[in-house]
Write a protein that holds these residues in place. Structure first.
Motif, PDB file in Angstrom:
ATOM      1  N   VAL A 119      99.463  11.357 -86.768  1.00  0.00           N
ATOM      2  CA  VAL A 119      99.369  10.639 -85.491  1.00  0.00           C
ATOM      3  C   VAL A 119     100.769  10.309 -84.955  1.00  0.00           C
ATOM      4  O   VAL A 119     101.038  10.465 -83.765  1.00  0.00           O
ATOM      5  CB  VAL A 119      98.492   9.369 -85.617  1.00  0.00           C
ATOM      6  CG1 VAL A 119      98.613   8.488 -84.379  1.00  0.00           C
ATOM      7  CG2 VAL A 119      97.034   9.753 -85.833  1.00  0.00           C
ATOM      8  N   LEU A 120     101.668   9.887 -85.832  1.00  0.00           N
ATOM      9  CA  LEU A 120     103.042   9.592 -85.406  1.00  0.00           C
ATOM     10  C   LEU A 120     103.702  10.848 -84.844  1.00  0.00           C
ATOM     11  O   LEU A 120     104.426  10.809 -83.861  1.00  0.00           O
ATOM     12  CB  LEU A 120     103.874   9.037 -86.565  1.00  0.00           C
ATOM     13  CG  LEU A 120     103.572   7.598 -87.001  1.00  0.00           C
ATOM     14  CD1 LEU A 120     104.331   7.264 -88.278  1.00  0.00           C
ATOM     15  CD2 LEU A 120     103.928   6.596 -85.901  1.00  0.00           C
ATOM     16  N   ILE A 161      96.672   4.205 -82.150  1.00  0.00           N
ATOM     17  CA  ILE A 161      95.737   3.393 -82.944  1.00  0.00           C
ATOM     18  C   ILE A 161      94.904   4.304 -83.838  1.00  0.00           C
ATOM     19  O   ILE A 161      94.343   5.301 -83.379  1.00  0.00           O
ATOM     20  CB  ILE A 161      94.781   2.599 -82.029  1.00  0.00           C
ATOM     21  CG1 ILE A 161      95.571   1.600 -81.168  1.00  0.00           C
ATOM     22  CG2 ILE A 161      93.701   1.877 -82.848  1.00  0.00           C
ATOM     23  CD1 ILE A 161      94.726   0.824 -80.165  1.00  0.00           C
ATOM     24  N   ILE A 162      94.840   3.940 -85.123  1.00  0.00           N
ATOM     25  CA  ILE A 162      93.905   4.617 -86.030  1.00  0.00           C
ATOM     26  C   ILE A 162      92.848   3.595 -86.408  1.00  0.00           C
ATOM     27  O   ILE A 162      93.161   2.522 -86.931  1.00  0.00           O
ATOM     28  CB  ILE A 162      94.594   5.145 -87.304  1.00  0.00           C
ATOM     29  CG1 ILE A 162      95.682   6.175 -86.944  1.00  0.00           C
ATOM     30  CG2 ILE A 162      93.566   5.776 -88.255  1.00  0.00           C
ATOM     31  CD1 ILE A 162      96.424   6.745 -88.152  1.00  0.00           C
ATOM     32  N   GLY A 175      89.875   5.463 -76.696  1.00  0.00           N
ATOM     33  CA  GLY A 175      91.294   5.819 -76.695  1.00  0.00           C
ATOM     34  C   GLY A 175      91.981   5.744 -78.048  1.00  0.00           C
ATOM     35  O   GLY A 175      93.193   5.884 -78.137  1.00  0.00           O
ATOM     36  N   ALA A 176      91.205   5.492 -79.115  1.00  0.00           N
ATOM     37  CA  ALA A 176      91.812   5.513 -80.448  1.00  0.00           C
ATOM     38  C   ALA A 176      92.347   6.929 -80.701  1.00  0.00           C
ATOM     39  O   ALA A 176      91.787   7.901 -80.211  1.00  0.00           O
ATOM     40  CB  ALA A 176      90.791   5.133 -81.504  1.00  0.00           C
ATOM     41  N   ASP A 177      93.436   7.025 -81.440  1.00  0.00           N
ATOM     42  CA  ASP A 177      94.063   8.323 -81.657  1.00  0.00           C
ATOM     43  C   ASP A 177      93.479   9.063 -82.845  1.00  0.00           C
ATOM     44  O   ASP A 177      93.566  10.278 -82.936  1.00  0.00           O
ATOM     45  CB  ASP A 177      95.568   8.150 -81.837  1.00  0.00           C
ATOM     46  CG  ASP A 177      96.181   7.566 -80.571  1.00  0.00           C
ATOM     47  OD1 ASP A 177      96.091   6.327 -80.379  1.00  0.00           O
ATOM     48  OD2 ASP A 177      96.685   8.339 -79.752  1.00  0.00           O
ATOM     49  N   ASP A 178      92.918   8.294 -83.763  1.00  0.00           N
ATOM     50  CA  ASP A 178      92.257   8.920 -84.897  1.00  0.00           C
ATOM     51  C   ASP A 178      91.322   7.892 -85.507  1.00  0.00           C
ATOM     52  O   ASP A 178      91.283   6.735 -85.077  1.00  0.00           O
ATOM     53  CB  ASP A 178      93.273   9.432 -85.918  1.00  0.00           C
ATOM     54  CG  ASP A 178      92.721  10.579 -86.766  1.00  0.00           C
ATOM     55  OD1 ASP A 178      91.520  10.894 -86.645  1.00  0.00           O
ATOM     56  OD2 ASP A 178      93.489  11.150 -87.558  1.00  0.00           O
TER      57      ASP A 178
END
Ligand code: CA
Length: 230
Positions: free
Chosen positions: A120-121, A80-81, A99-102
């Motif tokens: 992120v991918l 999740i961004i 927990g967001a990835d960016d």
């Protein structure tokens, strides 16, 4: 590259349209939702490779929905961004804590958005065997730790490589020395801010040999920006 499904959750038409266009032009397959409820349906129909999620949504907020997804084993691994108009440090921390990835602050450039999605991918292992980050004629190979401009390979130290990695995945935005320290060296490392200036100077010197020292720009009183002319 096979195309990736990106679920875009944004309630503002204009931004949604812009995101749609940028993603399609970059070879992604966007699926659009205007709120968390629609997004949940889209998610159940066809799990996306990544979710671009607006923080402020009517009904269930983006950050609340993200928090719920990260608790569900079947959704937890979808990166999740978060998109937000807020630039506050504590919001960023909150976003990353759930927990967001960016996290991307509006307004952002299309180039920045695409660079962050790819990063992120890549981090989440969805892009495999694609260890190259490209920006204009710059190529950063994260497997072989090589930086090149066109077909010329540059001699950079591991620190300068990390700095370039951060810059190339975060173009067009100004970062303070403190932010660069946190992002490139990590919070647990104690380094004086002027150490950054030393590394930036070295990096510019290397880039200068190719007439590209202007890639790293000093923003007086604030920090540095990495920008490549279109
Ligand atoms: Ca919104």
């Amino acid at each position: 590259m096979s195309s990736f499904n990106i679920l875009v959750v944004e309630d503002e038409d204009a931004i949604r349209g812009m995101l749609m266009m940028v993603l399609e032009q970059s070879g992604f397959e966007p699926v659009i939702a205007a709120d968390a409820e629609e997004a949940q349906k889209a998610l159940d129909d066809n799990p996306p490779d990544l979710i671009l999620l607006d923080w402020m949504l009517p009904g269930i907020s983006g950050v609340e929905w993200a928090r719920r997804l990260k608790k569900e084993p079947i959704y937890r691994d979808i990166p999740i961004i978060l998109l937000t108009a807020r630039g506050e440090e504590e919001d960023k921390v909150r976003g990353l804590e759930i927990g967001a990835d960016d996290y991307i602050t509006k307004p952002f450039s299309p180039k920045e958005l695409v660079a962050r999605i790819r990063a992120v991918l890549r981090r989440s292992g969805k892009i495999q065997g694609l260890a190259q980050i490209t920006l204009g004629d710059l190529i950063l190979d994260t497997e072989q730790h090589r930086l090149s401009i066109g077909d010329k390979q540059l001699e950079v130290s591991p620190t300068e490589f990390r700095l370039m990695h951060f810059f190339m995945t975060h173009p067009d935005k100004v970062y303070s020395r403190t932010q660069l320290l946190d992002q490139v060296w990590g919070r647990s490392v104690y380094i004086e801010e002027r150490t950054i200036d030393v590394h930036i100077r070295r990096l510019r010197k290397i880039l200068e040999e190719y007439g590209r020292e202007d890639l790293v720009q000093t923003v007086r009183g604030f920090g540095y920006r990495f920008s490549i002319a279109d």
